[in-house]
Design a protein around this motif. Structure first.
Motif, PDB file in Angstrom:
ATOM      1  N   ASP A 176       0.876  -1.172   0.000  1.00 30.10           N
ATOM      2  CA  ASP A 176       0.000   0.000   0.000  1.00 30.10           C
ATOM      3  C   ASP A 176       0.915   1.224   0.000  1.00 30.10           C
ATOM      4  O   ASP A 176       1.661   1.449   0.947  1.00 30.10           O
ATOM      5  N   ASN A 177       0.905   1.987  -1.087  1.00 34.36           N
ATOM      6  CA  ASN A 177       1.944   2.985  -1.305  1.00 34.36           C
ATOM      7  C   ASN A 177       1.315   4.323  -1.683  1.00 34.36           C
ATOM      8  O   ASN A 177       0.549   4.411  -2.651  1.00 34.36           O
ATOM      9  N   THR A 178       1.655   5.357  -0.945  1.00 30.61           N
ATOM     10  CA  THR A 178       1.114   6.702  -1.212  1.00 30.61           C
ATOM     11  C   THR A 178       1.339   7.118  -2.664  1.00 30.61           C
ATOM     12  O   THR A 178       0.499   7.795  -3.256  1.00 30.61           O
ATOM     13  N   SER A 179       2.462   6.695  -3.237  1.00 20.34           N
ATOM     14  CA  SER A 179       2.745   7.064  -4.626  1.00 20.34           C
ATOM     15  C   SER A 179       1.611   6.641  -5.560  1.00 20.34           C
ATOM     16  O   SER A 179       1.295   7.333  -6.524  1.00 20.34           O
ATOM     17  N   TYR A 210      -1.602   6.416  -4.869  1.00 21.13           N
ATOM     18  CA  TYR A 210      -2.762   7.310  -4.717  1.00 21.13           C
ATOM     19  C   TYR A 210      -2.505   8.632  -5.458  1.00 21.13           C
ATOM     20  O   TYR A 210      -3.403   9.188  -6.080  1.00 21.13           O
TER      21      TYR A 210
END
Ligand code: NZQ
Ligand code: ZN
Length: 389
Positions: A214-217, A219
């Protein structure tokens, strides 16, 4: 986010329809010997050349010019530019143009004070510069590559039929500043505008379709893709819509200025296939990507199925309820295909000048990346290229 990384982007951006005036603030930071680098004529037709020249002269610059930088700049042209910059004792290189001009200028900047052959050093051995780098500034006129805020420089060697991008690790190679005036992009032909739009979209995909954490990039990437789809539809109908064109310009920069690759292994195989097609056809970069994308993504989809379902849902608003993962993922790719056709992108490599008898050679020119959902072997590359015909 499970990766470990550093983040630094030193390029200063000036954005908006009055942004060229900030060239006056930047020029005094460098020496007076300036080399102005530009393409094959568009900036003379649309008046940008005169505007830039006026500012250079008002700042007392000694100006030399490298003109005629072609789309997909060549190694021969690079050698020519290095000589001009050396003879002028260049203190500063100002690129005015699209990704080709910006990339080329960066390649000159790392080569002027280098005694090695730049092709061997930077594009075969992928070394970093160990010489003094001439600082670079950009005035962007074509949107797509992100070259205005990254350390990439793609050069084509026609002799060996290799088109290779070196994304330098040294952030000193990134432009010191870039001037982004969306108005400058309004004179682009429709073909170039949509090629640039797909280039942006694919840059995001190349980074998004990798990894499972799960990676902010991811989003951020989804937000950029949604904005681009929205603005591209407006610009496709009305290319003179400043608001849409400015959103596209800003999205392009963030799509490939290293932000959304943080914590990602990234893929880049569509670019490797596209660059190989480009090395053999000299076709427009964004169109080489659009022509190979669907066969590639349909082929790798089972290996990264969860991400393709997320792409369908979050980027293309596919209602996934009650559907199998395969069905939902397929609907996402169909929505992408419809959008690509709506824009008028080239959807096969035959239209770009590639033919069946060239497939083996294009495969020879295709570099294999090892960090996406599927590492391709030669048979798979040939299969995807054939499906792209
Ligand atoms: O040569 P001029 O006369 O400037 O005409 C150009 C060229 O024919 C024209 N153009 C540019 N601005 C214009 C304009 N025409 C009218 N009005 C304007 N305002 O557009 C044509 C294409 O320009 P080009 O610079 O070649 O396009 P792009 O920005 O797509 O750059 C392509 C190059 O960038 C590399 C590609 O491989 C290719 O060599 N890339 C660089 C990357 C990077 N630095 O990170 C990543 C990308 O994936 C890409 O590989
Ligand atoms: Zn690209």
């Amino acid at each position: 986010m499970l990766g470990n990384f550093a983040y630094c982007n030193p390029t200063k951006l000036y954005f908006g329809d009055d942004s060229l005036k900030y060239l006056n603030d930047e020029l005094p930071k460098y020496g007076k010997n300036v080399v102005l680098v530009y393409g094959t004529g568009s900036i003379k037709k649309n008046g940008i050349y005169d505007e830039v020249m006026e500012i250079l002269k008002a700042n007392g610059c000694n100006i030399a010019e490298i003109s005629g930088v072609m789309p997909n700049p060549t190694l021969e042209k690079l050698y020519e530019g290095i000589e001009i910059a050396r003879n002028h004792h260049a203190d500063f290189l100002l690129a005015v143009g699209g990704g080709s001009v910006c990339d080329y200028t960066k390649a000159v900047s790392v080569s002027v004070n280098c005694s090695d052959d730049p092709w061997e050093k930077y594009y075969i051995r992928f070394e970093e510069p160990d010489c003094e780098i001439i600082p670079v500034g950009c005035v962007l006129t074509m949107v797509g590559t992100g070259s205005e805020m990254n350390a990439g420089a793609v050069i084509t060697n026609h002799e060996t039929k290799m088109k290779i991008g070196h994304v330098f690790a040294d952030e000193n190679i990134m432009p010191k500043f870039s001037i982004l005036n969306p108005k400058y992009t309004l004179t682009l032909p429709h073909y170039q505008m949509v090629a640039g739009i797909y280039d942006i979209f694919n840059h995001i995909c190349e980074q998004y379709f990798s990894g499972e954490d799960d990676n902010t990039s991811d989003y951020i990437s989804e937000g950029l893709m949604r904005s681009l789809i929205e603005s591209s539809r407006i610009a496709n109908k009305n290319p003179q819509n400043y608001e849409a064109r400015s959103n596209i310009m800003w999205t392009a920069t963030w799509a490939l200025n290293t932000l959304v690759s943080r914590g990602k292994s990234t893929d880049w195989e569509v670019h490797m296939l596209g660059q190989a097609v480009g090395a053999h056809t000299d076709a427009t970069h964004g169109m080489t990507l659009s022509a190979v994308s669907l066969p590639y993504y349909r082929y790798i989809m089972p290996y990264g199925l969860k991400k393709f379902v997320r792409f369908a849902k979050n980027v293309w608003n596919v209602d996934t309820s009650g559907k199998s993962d395969e069905q939902a993922a397929n609907e996402g790719l169909c929505a992408m295909e419809n959008w690509m056709k709506e824009l008028g992108l080239v959807m096969n490599i035959s239209e770009l000048g590639a033919s069946e008898d060239m497939i083996e050679k294009i495969a020879d020119s295709t570099l294999v990346m090892e960090s996406g959902y599927k590492v391709l072997d030669r048979d798979e590359i040939i299969r995807i290229l054939k499906e792209s015909l």
